[in-house]
Scaffold this motif. Structure first.
Motif, short mmCIF file in Angstrom:
data_model
loop_
_atom_site.label_atom_id
_atom_site.label_comp_id
_atom_site.label_asym_id
_atom_site.label_seq_id
_atom_site.Cartn_x
_atom_site.Cartn_y
_atom_site.Cartn_z
N PRO A 284 0.86 -1.19 0.00
CA PRO A 284 0.00 0.00 0.00
C PRO A 284 0.89 1.24 0.00
N PHE A 285 0.49 2.27 -0.72
CA PHE A 285 1.31 3.49 -0.86
C PHE A 285 1.01 4.45 0.28
N HIS A 286 2.02 4.73 1.09
CA HIS A 286 1.89 5.69 2.20
C HIS A 286 2.78 6.89 1.90
N PRO A 287 2.21 8.03 1.47
CA PRO A 287 3.04 9.19 1.12
C PRO A 287 4.00 9.62 2.21
N ASP A 288 3.55 9.56 3.47
CA ASP A 288 4.42 10.00 4.58
C ASP A 288 5.65 9.10 4.70
N ARG A 289 5.44 7.79 4.51
CA ARG A 289 6.57 6.85 4.62
C ARG A 289 7.52 6.99 3.44
N VAL A 290 6.96 7.20 2.25
CA VAL A 290 7.80 7.36 1.06
C VAL A 290 8.61 8.66 1.17
N ALA A 291 7.98 9.74 1.65
CA ALA A 291 8.68 11.02 1.85
C ALA A 291 9.84 10.83 2.81
N SER A 292 9.59 10.06 3.86
CA SER A 292 10.62 9.79 4.86
C SER A 292 11.80 9.03 4.24
N ARG A 293 11.49 8.07 3.35
CA ARG A 293 12.55 7.30 2.70
C ARG A 293 13.34 8.17 1.74
N ILE A 294 12.63 9.04 1.00
CA ILE A 294 13.29 9.94 0.05
C ILE A 294 14.29 10.84 0.78
N LEU A 295 13.93 11.26 1.99
CA LEU A 295 14.80 12.16 2.75
C LEU A 295 15.83 11.40 3.59
N GLY A 296 15.95 10.08 3.36
CA GLY A 296 16.97 9.29 4.04
C GLY A 296 16.66 9.01 5.49
N MET A 297 15.36 9.14 5.88
CA MET A 297 14.98 8.92 7.27
C MET A 297 14.43 7.52 7.52
N GLY A 298 14.45 6.68 6.46
CA GLY A 298 13.98 5.31 6.61
C GLY A 298 12.46 5.20 6.66
N ASP A 299 12.01 3.97 6.89
CA ASP A 299 10.57 3.71 6.94
C ASP A 299 10.35 2.58 7.94
N VAL A 300 10.51 2.93 9.21
CA VAL A 300 10.47 1.93 10.27
C VAL A 300 9.09 1.29 10.40
N LEU A 301 8.03 2.07 10.16
CA LEU A 301 6.67 1.51 10.27
C LEU A 301 6.47 0.35 9.29
N SER A 302 6.90 0.54 8.04
CA SER A 302 6.77 -0.54 7.04
C SER A 302 7.62 -1.73 7.43
N LEU A 303 8.80 -1.47 8.00
CA LEU A 303 9.68 -2.55 8.44
C LEU A 303 9.01 -3.38 9.53
N ILE A 304 8.35 -2.70 10.48
CA ILE A 304 7.63 -3.39 11.56
C ILE A 304 6.49 -4.23 10.99
#
Length: 455
Positions: A284-304
């Motif tokens: 599922p596409f989560h803009p907030d998580r993708v934005a976080s990945r683009i800025l090098g902040m990772g995507d811990v929620l998707s990892l969990i």
């Protein structure tokens, strides 16, 4: 995913993050770099213009939160605007209707439409417990119907048969009738793709749409076509009332232009990302998580979420029990860990979601090679149960046999045994001293420290 854009933006924003105050000059310089990074990522020009304008308006004379420096506040603005460009929040499928809910899939040839039908069917079956029927109305592409039938069989969802001598409208109508009769929750209709948008294709898909009246009309598009993906989606939207977009082959797209352009140019949300070839590689596409990945902040929620879905809880409990009882960690356990990692998209798939991983040096990234894990599993599979439980008995002739059985060299077997011994030592220290010791010993497991030896 988005490596080039992430690397460029992270570097640009790092320069401003430590600034004590924001001035017109340093905002202007940073925005020029941001603009170049977006254009190089093949983001559509109108999207770039609008994005830069909005960031500038918010950044100049902004009220700075006490807990943030002005530079950090600027990054926060960039992140918020990235989310806004992509749609702010995840938009789920709207399946609240009299069943069966019909999903129509449209798109150009080669975008991965048929594969996406299978992936979506699997996702709805496993995560939402829906009874799913899939049907192919693609009567033009040789073997398209057979491809979907095979895919449905592999995934374990039902397939409605059709043939190339039927009309797409008749196929869709018959599938819908069957879906009602057999109480399916969802019917997914795969349609024919073309090499380009043409009137005949649009006319045909409009007729199918009119007959089945879908609750969701999803446009499947290849992320690697960049801003062209958004333009094609726009052309389809003018002919069909699209409800959303599935962006495929995202794992092969280092730029990210399509993800940032689609919403702005079409007004339609991206609902899913195709992130690999496997049948469960649809997120599922989560803009907030993708934005976080683009800025090098990772995507811990998707990892969990990945961990919760893919980790075998029974095996994890067995391993925890083994630890508690101070029993040894053997190659059988090691193989279990490798398999779980593979289920989560491999080491690179996991690292991609961790904060700061975009700053890893290239030579380190090169050493984290998922093919190595496949090789390690093959070597362990070539061992006897006794050898897996007691690796110390693996000497000369046994090593040769294992290497031959796994299609590897004796030095590969030696390397695996060395890595396993390191891991075993770490596990013992963990049993004695808990987490603090484990963290200290993790250094030896990370790239450059032995777990991923340089080639």
């Amino acid at each position: 995913m988005f490596e080039n854009l992430s690397e460029r933006l992270s570097r640009t924003l790092k320069n401003i993050s430590g600034r004590g105050r924001l001035t017109d000059d340093n905002i202007k310089d940073t925005l020029r770099e941001v603009r170049m990074a977006l254009l190089e990522a093949d983001v559509a020009l109108p999207v770039v213009r609008d994005f830069v304008k909005r960031v500038k308006e918010r950044a100049v004379g902004t009220e700075v939160s006490k807990s943030l420096t002005p530079g950090q506040e600027f990054i926060k603005i960039v992140q918020a605007e990235l989310e806004a460009v992509m749609g702010e929040s995840n938009e789920d499928l709207n399946l609240s209707c009299q069943p069966p809910a019909v999903i129509l899939m449209a798109g150009l040839q080669g975008a991965g439409k048929t594969t996406s039908v299978g992936k979506l069917g699997k996702l709805l079956k496993e995560r939402q417990k829906k009874k799913v029927l899939v049907v192919s109305a693609d009567v033009y592409r040789p073997a398209a119907i057979k491809q979907l039938e095979t895919l449905a069989s592999d995934i374990g969802i039902d397939f409605f048969p059709s043939s190339a001598d039927q009309k797409p409208v008749d196929i869709a109508k018959a599938a819908l009738e069957h879906g009602k009769l057999k109480f399916y929750d969802v019917v997914i209709v795969d349609t024919a793709g073309r090499l380009h948008v043409d009137e005949e294709m649009m006319g045909e898909i409009k007729d199918v749409h009119q007959i089945i009246n879908p609750v969701e009309t999803l446009f499947v598009v290849d992320a690697m076509t960049g801003q062209d993906a958004a333009n094609t989606a726009k052309a389809f939207d003018e002919a069909l009332p699209l409800t959303g977009v599935i962006l495929t082959k995202v794992d092969g797209d280092a730029r990210g232009g399509a993800a940032l352009s689609v919403r702005h140019l079409t007004g339609k949300p991206i609902k899913f990302l195709g992130v690999g070839e496997k049948t469960d590689a649809l997120e599922p596409f989560h803009p907030d998580r993708v934005a976080s990945r683009i800025l090098g902040m990772g995507d811990v929620l998707s990892l969990i979420e990945d961990l919760e879905r893919n980790v075998d809880k029974e095996k994890a409990e067995q391993l925890a029990k083994k630890f508690k009882e101070k029993k040894g960690f053997d190659l059988e356990d090691f193989r279990g860990q490798l398999q779980q990692m593979k289920n989560m998209g491999g080491m690179m798939g996991m690292l991609d979601k961790l904060p700061g991983m975009s700053q890893l040096p290239e030579n380190v990234k090169d050493q984290v090679d998922d093919k190595m894990f496949v090789q390690m599993e093959a070597i362990i599979n070539s061992m006897t149960p006794g050898e897996r439980q007691r690796p110390d008995i693996i000497k000369g002739s046994r090593k040769k046999r294992i290497a031959m059985g796994s299609g590897t060299q004796v030095q590969d077997v030696n390397r695996l045994l060395k890595q396993f011994t390191q891991m075993q030592k770490m596990m013992k220290k963990m049993q004695k001293g808990g987490m603090k010791n484990m963290m200290r010993n993790m250094k030896g497991m990370m790239p450059g420290g032995g777990m991923f030896p340089g080639r």
